[in-house]
Design a protein around this motif. Structure first.
Motif, PDB file in Angstrom:
ATOM      1  N   ALA A  99       0.694  -1.257   0.089  1.00  0.00           N
ATOM      2  CA  ALA A  99       0.039   0.323  -0.243  1.00  0.00           C
ATOM      3  C   ALA A  99       0.768   1.247  -0.240  1.00  0.00           C
ATOM      4  O   ALA A  99       1.899   1.096   0.926  1.00  0.00           O
ATOM      5  CB  ALA A  99      -0.847   0.205   0.929  1.00  0.00           C
ATOM      6  N   ARG A 100       0.762   2.293  -0.982  1.00  0.00           N
ATOM      7  CA  ARG A 100       1.185   4.069  -1.040  1.00  0.00           C
ATOM      8  C   ARG A 100       0.368   4.112   0.408  1.00  0.00           C
ATOM      9  O   ARG A 100      -0.395   4.706   0.861  1.00  0.00           O
ATOM     10  CB  ARG A 100       0.310   4.139  -1.810  1.00  0.00           C
ATOM     11  N   PHE A 101       2.277   4.345   1.534  1.00  0.00           N
ATOM     12  CA  PHE A 101       1.651   5.275   2.771  1.00  0.00           C
ATOM     13  C   PHE A 101       0.957   7.139   2.190  1.00  0.00           C
ATOM     14  O   PHE A 101       1.893   7.960   1.021  1.00  0.00           O
ATOM     15  CB  PHE A 101       3.066   5.204   3.259  1.00  0.00           C
ATOM     16  N   ARG A 102       0.546   7.640   2.904  1.00  0.00           N
ATOM     17  CA  ARG A 102       0.380   8.829   2.972  1.00  0.00           C
ATOM     18  C   ARG A 102       1.102   9.564   3.702  1.00  0.00           C
ATOM     19  O   ARG A 102       0.882   9.785   4.812  1.00  0.00           O
ATOM     20  CB  ARG A 102      -1.376   8.512   3.268  1.00  0.00           C
ATOM     21  N   LEU A 103       1.524   9.991   2.549  1.00  0.00           N
ATOM     22  CA  LEU A 103       2.691  11.545   3.754  1.00  0.00           C
ATOM     23  C   LEU A 103       2.053  12.758   3.948  1.00  0.00           C
ATOM     24  O   LEU A 103       1.593  13.498   2.500  1.00  0.00           O
ATOM     25  CB  LEU A 103       4.318  12.018   3.151  1.00  0.00           C
ATOM     26  N   GLU A 141      10.046   5.451   9.385  1.00  0.00           N
ATOM     27  CA  GLU A 141      10.500   4.254   9.646  1.00  0.00           C
ATOM     28  C   GLU A 141       9.615   3.398   9.532  1.00  0.00           C
ATOM     29  O   GLU A 141      10.492   2.184   9.192  1.00  0.00           O
ATOM     30  CB  GLU A 141      11.367   4.424  10.780  1.00  0.00           C
ATOM     31  N   GLU A 142       9.448   3.079  10.758  1.00  0.00           N
ATOM     32  CA  GLU A 142       8.374   2.316  10.758  1.00  0.00           C
ATOM     33  C   GLU A 142       7.250   1.445   9.479  1.00  0.00           C
ATOM     34  O   GLU A 142       7.684   0.041   9.612  1.00  0.00           O
ATOM     35  CB  GLU A 142       7.059   1.934  11.680  1.00  0.00           C
ATOM     36  N   ALA A 143       7.175   2.854   8.779  1.00  0.00           N
ATOM     37  CA  ALA A 143       6.475   2.903   7.567  1.00  0.00           C
ATOM     38  C   ALA A 143       7.316   1.671   6.152  1.00  0.00           C
ATOM     39  O   ALA A 143       7.124   1.210   5.117  1.00  0.00           O
ATOM     40  CB  ALA A 143       5.271   3.268   6.922  1.00  0.00           C
ATOM     41  N   GLY A 144       8.588   2.066   6.748  1.00  0.00           N
ATOM     42  CA  GLY A 144       9.504   2.031   6.082  1.00  0.00           C
ATOM     43  C   GLY A 144       9.634   2.658   4.591  1.00  0.00           C
ATOM     44  O   GLY A 144      10.068   2.158   3.462  1.00  0.00           O
ATOM     45  N   ILE A 145       8.911   3.398   4.352  1.00  0.00           N
ATOM     46  CA  ILE A 145       9.243   5.242   3.685  1.00  0.00           C
ATOM     47  C   ILE A 145      10.882   5.148   4.019  1.00  0.00           C
ATOM     48  O   ILE A 145      11.970   5.603   3.160  1.00  0.00           O
ATOM     49  CB  ILE A 145       9.123   6.317   4.272  1.00  0.00           C
ATOM     50  N   ILE A 146      10.925   5.432   4.966  1.00  0.00           N
ATOM     51  CA  ILE A 146      12.617   5.860   6.033  1.00  0.00           C
ATOM     52  C   ILE A 146      13.100   4.247   5.620  1.00  0.00           C
ATOM     53  O   ILE A 146      12.854   4.165   7.320  1.00  0.00           O
ATOM     54  CB  ILE A 146      12.403   7.019   7.149  1.00  0.00           C
ATOM     55  N   ILE A 147      14.112   3.904   4.612  1.00  0.00           N
ATOM     56  CA  ILE A 147      15.212   2.505   5.565  1.00  0.00           C
ATOM     57  C   ILE A 147      15.808   2.583   6.193  1.00  0.00           C
ATOM     58  O   ILE A 147      16.472   1.968   6.620  1.00  0.00           O
ATOM     59  CB  ILE A 147      15.324   2.504   3.976  1.00  0.00           C
ATOM     60  N   ASP A 182      12.366   4.888   0.384  1.00  0.00           N
ATOM     61  CA  ASP A 182      11.831   3.734  -0.299  1.00  0.00           C
ATOM     62  C   ASP A 182      11.332   4.290  -1.463  1.00  0.00           C
ATOM     63  O   ASP A 182       9.799   4.178  -1.174  1.00  0.00           O
ATOM     64  CB  ASP A 182      11.267   2.493   0.074  1.00  0.00           C
ATOM     65  N   TYR A 183      12.102   4.733  -2.751  1.00  0.00           N
ATOM     66  CA  TYR A 183      11.165   5.129  -3.454  1.00  0.00           C
ATOM     67  C   TYR A 183       9.783   4.555  -4.426  1.00  0.00           C
ATOM     68  O   TYR A 183       8.466   4.554  -4.173  1.00  0.00           O
ATOM     69  CB  TYR A 183      11.984   5.069  -4.858  1.00  0.00           C
ATOM     70  N   LYS A 184       9.169   2.696  -4.182  1.00  0.00           N
ATOM     71  CA  LYS A 184       9.225   1.810  -3.949  1.00  0.00           C
ATOM     72  C   LYS A 184       7.980   2.173  -3.407  1.00  0.00           C
ATOM     73  O   LYS A 184       6.471   2.488  -3.725  1.00  0.00           O
ATOM     74  CB  LYS A 184       9.091   0.562  -4.863  1.00  0.00           C
ATOM     75  N   LYS A 185       8.044   2.385  -2.311  1.00  0.00           N
ATOM     76  CA  LYS A 185       6.714   2.876  -1.180  1.00  0.00           C
ATOM     77  C   LYS A 185       6.568   4.008  -1.516  1.00  0.00           C
ATOM     78  O   LYS A 185       4.453   4.540  -1.235  1.00  0.00           O
ATOM     79  CB  LYS A 185       7.704   2.786   0.201  1.00  0.00           C
ATOM     80  N   LEU A 186       7.166   5.058  -2.281  1.00  0.00           N
ATOM     81  CA  LEU A 186       6.567   6.274  -2.344  1.00  0.00           C
ATOM     82  C   LEU A 186       5.745   5.968  -4.481  1.00  0.00           C
ATOM     83  O   LEU A 186       5.231   7.573  -4.336  1.00  0.00           O
ATOM     84  CB  LEU A 186       7.151   7.389  -2.360  1.00  0.00           C
ATOM     85  N   GLY A 187       5.867   5.110  -4.166  1.00  0.00           N
ATOM     86  CA  GLY A 187       4.936   5.157  -5.696  1.00  0.00           C
ATOM     87  C   GLY A 187       6.181   5.154  -7.062  1.00  0.00           C
ATOM     88  O   GLY A 187       5.773   4.880  -8.314  1.00  0.00           O
ATOM     89  N   TYR A 188       7.394   5.060  -6.644  1.00  0.00           N
ATOM     90  CA  TYR A 188       7.813   5.290  -7.895  1.00  0.00           C
ATOM     91  C   TYR A 188       9.158   4.198  -7.985  1.00  0.00           C
ATOM     92  O   TYR A 188      10.527   4.135  -7.228  1.00  0.00           O
ATOM     93  CB  TYR A 188       9.222   6.165  -7.747  1.00  0.00           C
ATOM     94  N   ALA A 189       8.902   3.349  -8.661  1.00  0.00           N
ATOM     95  CA  ALA A 189       9.451   1.863  -8.531  1.00  0.00           C
ATOM     96  C   ALA A 189      10.426   2.260  -9.948  1.00  0.00           C
ATOM     97  O   ALA A 189      10.516   1.317 -10.135  1.00  0.00           O
ATOM     98  CB  ALA A 189       8.765   0.939  -8.129  1.00  0.00           C
ATOM     99  N   PHE A 190      10.035   3.099 -10.920  1.00  0.00           N
ATOM    100  CA  PHE A 190      10.365   2.655 -11.963  1.00  0.00           C
ATOM    101  C   PHE A 190      11.554   2.992 -12.472  1.00  0.00           C
ATOM    102  O   PHE A 190      12.099   3.867 -12.415  1.00  0.00           O
ATOM    103  CB  PHE A 190       9.324   3.062 -13.082  1.00  0.00           C
ATOM    104  N   ILE A 191      12.492   2.535 -12.747  1.00  0.00           N
ATOM    105  CA  ILE A 191      13.892   2.948 -13.176  1.00  0.00           C
ATOM    106  C   ILE A 191      14.370   2.665 -14.662  1.00  0.00           C
ATOM    107  O   ILE A 191      14.717   1.744 -15.041  1.00  0.00           O
ATOM    108  CB  ILE A 191      15.208   2.272 -12.214  1.00  0.00           C
ATOM    109  N   ALA A 192      14.686   3.824 -15.232  1.00  0.00           N
ATOM    110  CA  ALA A 192      15.345   3.619 -16.484  1.00  0.00           C
ATOM    111  C   ALA A 192      16.743   4.248 -16.487  1.00  0.00           C
ATOM    112  O   ALA A 192      16.739   5.389 -16.606  1.00  0.00           O
ATOM    113  CB  ALA A 192      14.286   3.899 -17.717  1.00  0.00           C
ATOM    114  N   TYR A 193      17.495   3.307 -17.733  1.00  0.00           N
ATOM    115  CA  TYR A 193      18.407   3.941 -18.171  1.00  0.00           C
ATOM    116  C   TYR A 193      18.896   4.987 -19.718  1.00  0.00           C
ATOM    117  O   TYR A 193      18.180   4.101 -21.070  1.00  0.00           O
ATOM    118  CB  TYR A 193      19.781   3.209 -17.618  1.00  0.00           C
TER     119      TYR A 193
END
Lengths: 159, 159
Positions: free
Chosen positions: A2-6, A47-53, B60-71
């Motif tokens: 799930a996408r975390f809401r900030l 941190e707990e949500a894993g946004i901050i790794i 964690d950019y994936k959790k922020l909804g940005y999972a795509f990486i391209a070169y």
DNA sequence: GGTGAAACTTCTAATAA
DNA sequence: TTATTAGAAGTTTCACC
């Protein structure tokens, strides 16, 4: 996942910490006109949500004598060997990133080295991996970063 | 730029801080059997010497909804336009790194996006820059990092 | 959700060794 | 270079909004 809401406050906190992870929570609190406790709770949640790794230092590798950056495209004999080769690549020091890619190359990596000679040694190790057909090297003459801060701004504008 | 001399203790301090920049100096001191004051002084010195440039969060950019990486490899019409094009590239959001390179491409960049569609939009922006002849995209299917910690170990072994 | 204050921990700089 | 110290500062918890 799930996408975390900030919210705006979370963004601002991240914004400050991305620039300097050791910023005191009390300072952040002052800037944002909230209490230090709130900052603390929000950081903990992220941190707990894993946004901050985690957090890390940014070092000047040039000053440490490692100014050389190259990107190496790897062609495999067979695509099925990808996993095997990737594992081997991850064992080579100074290869800092490796991507499995679509497009021109099968695997694509970044090498950080002292100089041309040192890089050559590393690329030889890549070439020598069983299953690697050939490699193609691109030497970086100049690096230009849109740093994390800018990326965050791009993301926050969109969220 | 003179190469800064780091001793074993400096390495160990960096080693700990690279993993977690908020590690208390007293904790570091305990682990290394030195005083917190010493840790403090050494970190300060490394900051002053410019070895430690700063600190940053790992998100964690994936959790922020940005999972795509391209070169994206960029071919220019004329090499002389490199500087101009690079400046334009640096204004495009979600392009996180750009390198001027020798080899196949003139400029080489990394794009971080939400998904294919979003990446397409960004790559169109790249294509549209005046002086860009064409681009070649490699999509990352899998990222594998030899993190900073490993790089540091490689470096320290050699120093 | 947020606050503010208390209890606890850590930082930092100066002094001494 | 390192150790010790003590005041300043920061963190974290918790009762209460």
């Amino acid at each position: 996942m799930a996408r975390f809401r900030l919210d705006e406050t979370d963004h601002q906190i991240l914004d400050i910490l991305i620039d300097n992870t050791r910023t005191a929570f009390t300072d952040i609190a002052k800037k944002l006109n909230i209490s230090a406790g709130t900052v603390h709770v929000r950081v903990k949640k992220m941190e707990e949500a894993g946004i901050i790794i985690g957090s890390s230092l940014t070092l000047d590798y040039k000053k440490l004598g490692y100014a050389f950056i190259a990107y190496v495209g790897v062609f495999l004999k067979k695509t099925s060997q990808t996993k095997f080769v990737l594992e081997r690549i991850n064992q080579i020091p100074f290869v800092t990133v490796a991507h499995v890619t679509t497009g021109k190359f099968n695997i694509f990596c970044k090498v950080r080295a002292k100089d041309t000679e040192h890089a050559k040694q590393i690329i030889f190790l890549l070439d020598d991996i069983e299953g690697v057909y050939r490699t193609e090297t691109m030497i970086s003459l100049e690096e230009s970063l849109n740093d994390k801060k800018r990326l965050m701004h791009s993301i926050f504008k969109e969220l």
